[in-house]
Design an enzyme around this catalytic site. Structure first.
Site, PDB file in Angstrom:
ATOM      1  N   SER A   1      63.774  -7.373  28.108  1.00  0.00           N
ATOM      2  CA  SER A   1      65.132  -7.123  28.590  1.00  0.00           C
ATOM      3  C   SER A   1      65.896  -8.285  29.190  1.00  0.00           C
ATOM      4  O   SER A   1      67.078  -8.131  29.494  1.00  0.00           O
ATOM      5  CB  SER A   1      65.112  -5.981  29.608  1.00  0.00           C
TER       6      SER A   1
ATOM      7  N   SER B   1      67.816  -4.712  28.241  1.00  0.00           N
ATOM      8  CA  SER B   1      68.689  -3.964  29.099  1.00  0.00           C
ATOM      9  C   SER B   1      69.602  -4.816  29.972  1.00  0.00           C
ATOM     10  O   SER B   1      70.549  -4.293  30.555  1.00  0.00           O
ATOM     11  CB  SER B   1      67.888  -3.001  29.965  1.00  0.00           C
TER      12      SER B   1
ATOM     13  N   LYS C   1      71.757  -7.993  38.305  1.00  0.00           N
ATOM     14  CA  LYS C   1      71.651  -6.768  37.495  1.00  0.00           C
ATOM     15  C   LYS C   1      71.568  -5.557  38.410  1.00  0.00           C
ATOM     16  O   LYS C   1      70.894  -5.604  39.465  1.00  0.00           O
ATOM     17  CB  LYS C   1      70.394  -6.880  36.633  1.00  0.00           C
TER      18      LYS C   1
END
Lengths: 489, 101
Positions: free
Chosen positions: A177, A153, A78
């Site tokens: 997330s 996210s 990420k």
């Protein structure tokens, strides 16, 4: 030659010489690039470096050197987790082009284990969001239905794993997330206990809440990734100095006699009927295999979201103060003096949702409001934690939905931030209390969209947690279902 | 505590947060923040008399290491992402004799 599906199978194939790491990396990059226009799961890819890493592993194998537990396995990271290779943008214009000077601890551990980092995945800016729509790099699309969000996210990581572009990816979980996108995309998403994995190199949003966590297709792979990235790190003073159990990767999946707590308040109004149906069926499946469903009560759960949005945003207001245009990041060209430099740079280059949260957090900490908001939230946090302490005296894990809905349509919630925040209701308490929690594929609703089941356990009880989750995967095959191929737009 | 966020309060908080926002954004934030503050006022229902604060889920306090000198970041490397630099420093507009910074 068929490349195996799971991380452990790929590592075994590379170690035994059945598959070449270079072929696996080439194949992963090719799939990533083919899917990119339609899905936008990646912000950047590390093609040259990944192939070079893969070739090094093949050479090491040929020379009889010892290979790590993830040798040759392609992994995505990420983009709020620092890598020395390429850029780390956090999905923000503020950090466009930013080159980290070091690899995050979790990235170092993956590389030491022989994993091949193929690229950085899309996210809601600085981890602030639940839909992967708040990114300077545009939204990521859910491979199950490209008109829908992958969740956030860690939406890019979840989508990449769901579409089988990579068998595993790193995400971060501050309020859900990792788990919520895992649920929306039909993959396994684990939030380790607070302090289980070093946060060094994770660009901080909510420092007392967040953890780096793996997204994978199986619980066994999740345990494998966790065993690689977990452990003490002197560069993170909030990291627990606690031994990582040797058997973390060796799951037995025994369900007989496991006490599974179920909170009826979780199934109240606001939960989508299709989601409730899948989750209840999953609980029945677990019970049929010998687990005991035990009612538990979590009376302060209804306050968890309010509590979180004060604490997380307050911490964010401190953590994002460093983005001031001085030492790194974008700088406004119109600044007349130093104060102007800070305000203009932050005003121009931080996204709207980030700004909204910084405003809320600043307000909650400001003179005259601190006691009523931030301090109050910290006290409610104690009560939330105590609820779980009491519950875990009676049960081994607590089961619940992950989110009140399946993946919603792109654009549906973007103009209503509060409604977006309320979608975090099931995941958020685990971050407040520092628990470990996992989302596993539990079925599909009538529209064919994935539904996750969340399991939570007391801090540092990942073995117990993952054994129940693995047990579920031994008797179901939801985690093997794949979305249709996402290619040309 | 009132969830009344008017434009002036938004401007005050924006200044604390060092965020330069347009009038349009300030106005939209006023309405958003009012709604969120209204929502978080839910916490007023909870009796927290005598309840200690939990700022952090782990009890660890004062984690230290030995005060020994070791390798750190190379000077030039540290400047790598600098928007503006000079003479080995990060260069910024003048700090002294300005208004409130």
């Amino acid at each position: 030659m068929t490349i195996p599906d799971t991380m452990s199978e790929i590592a075994n194939a590379v170690r035994s010489g059945v598959c070449a790491a270079e072929q696996i990396a080439t194949d992963a990059l090719s799939r990533i690039h083919r899917a990119q226009p339609a899905m936008n799961a990646f912000i950047s890819t590390h093609d040259d470096e990944a192939l070079a890493d893969a070739r090094r592993i093949d050479k090491a194998r040929d020379q009889g050197e010892r290979l790590g537990p993830l040798c040759g396995v392609p992994v995505a990271v990420k983009d709020n987790i620092c890598t020395k290779v390429g850029v780390t943008t956090c999905g923000s214009r503020m950090l466009s082009g930013f080159e980290s000077l070091y690899d995050a601890f979790a990235v170092q551990r993956l590389r030491q284990a022989g994993a091949v980092i193929v690229g950085k995945t899309n996210l809601d800016e600085f981890g602030m969001g639940s839909s992967c729509e708040h990114s300077a790099s545009g939204p990521t699309r859910n491979p199950w239905d490209t008109q829908r969000v992958p969740g956030g996210s860690s939406g890019g990581s979840a989508a990449a794993v769901a579409a089988r572009l990579v068998p595993g990816a790193l995400g971060s979980d501050t309020g859900g997330s990792v788990r919520q996108p895992a649920s929306f995309c039909g993959v396994v998403g684990l939030k380790p206990s607070y302090g289980r994995v070093s946060r060094s190199g994770l660009v901080a949003y909510g420092s007392s809440l967040e953890q780096v966590g793996p997204l994978t297709t199986t619980v066994a792979d999740s345990a494998l990734m966790l065993s690689v990235i977990a452990g003490h790190d002197t560069n993170d003073s909030t990291c627990a100095d606690r031994v990582v159990p040797d058997d973390l990767g060796a799951l037995h999946g025994q369900l007989a006699g496991v006490r599974i707590g179920v909170c009826e308040a979780h199934f109240a109004e606001g939960l989508d009927a299709g989601v409730a149906q899948v989750v209840r069926a999953a609980l029945d499946t677990l019970a049929a295999s010998g687990a005991m469903l035990v009612p538990v009560s979590l009376p302060h759960m209804k306050y968890a979201t309010a509590c979180y949005y004060l604490i997380a945003t307050a911490e964010a207001s401190g953590n994002l103060a460093r983005f001031d245009g001085v030492r790194y990041g974008r700088r406004s060209e119109d600044a007349k003096d130093i104060g102007d430099l800070y305000s203009r740079s932050r005003g121009e280059f931080l996204g709207l949702e980030v700004q909204r949260r910084l405003m809320l957090g600043t307000y909650a900490l400001s003179s005259g409001y601190y006691d009523a908001y931030y301090a109050k939230a910290l006290k409610v946090r104690t009560l939330v934690k105590r609820d779980f302490d009491a519950a875990f005296a009676e049960v081994d894990v607590i089961a619940s939905p992950v989110a009140p809905t399946t993946a919603f349509a792109r654009g549906e919630k973007i103009d209503n931030p509060l409604s977006m925040y309320l979608g975090d209701v099931y995941t958020i308490a685990a971050n407040l209390a520092g628990l470990c929690a996992v989302s596993i594929p539990a079925g599909f609703d009538d529209a064919g969209l994935p539904v996750g089941l969340q399991l939570q356990a007391a801090p540092f009880q990942e073995s117990a947690l993952l054994n129940v989750a693995h047990g579920f995967q031994l008797i179901t095959d939801f985690h093997r279902k794949q979305p249709p191929k996402v290619e040309a737009v | 505590m009132a969830g009344e966020f008017d434009d002036n309060l938004v401007r005050h908080v924006a200044h604390l947060a060092r965020l330069k926002l347009s009038d349009e954004v300030i106005h939209s934030f006023a309405s958003h923040l009012s709604r969120v503050v209204d929502y978080v006022n839910l916490l007023n229902e909870v009796d927290t008399e005598g309840v200690p604060e939990t700022a952090h889920p782990l009890a660890a306090v004062g984690v230290m290491r030995d005060d020994t000198v070791g390798p750190s970041v190379d000077h030039d490397e540290a400047l790598r992402n600098a928007p503006d630099r000079g003479d080995g420093f990060f260069r910024v507009p003048k700090v002294l004799d300005q208004g409130d910074a």
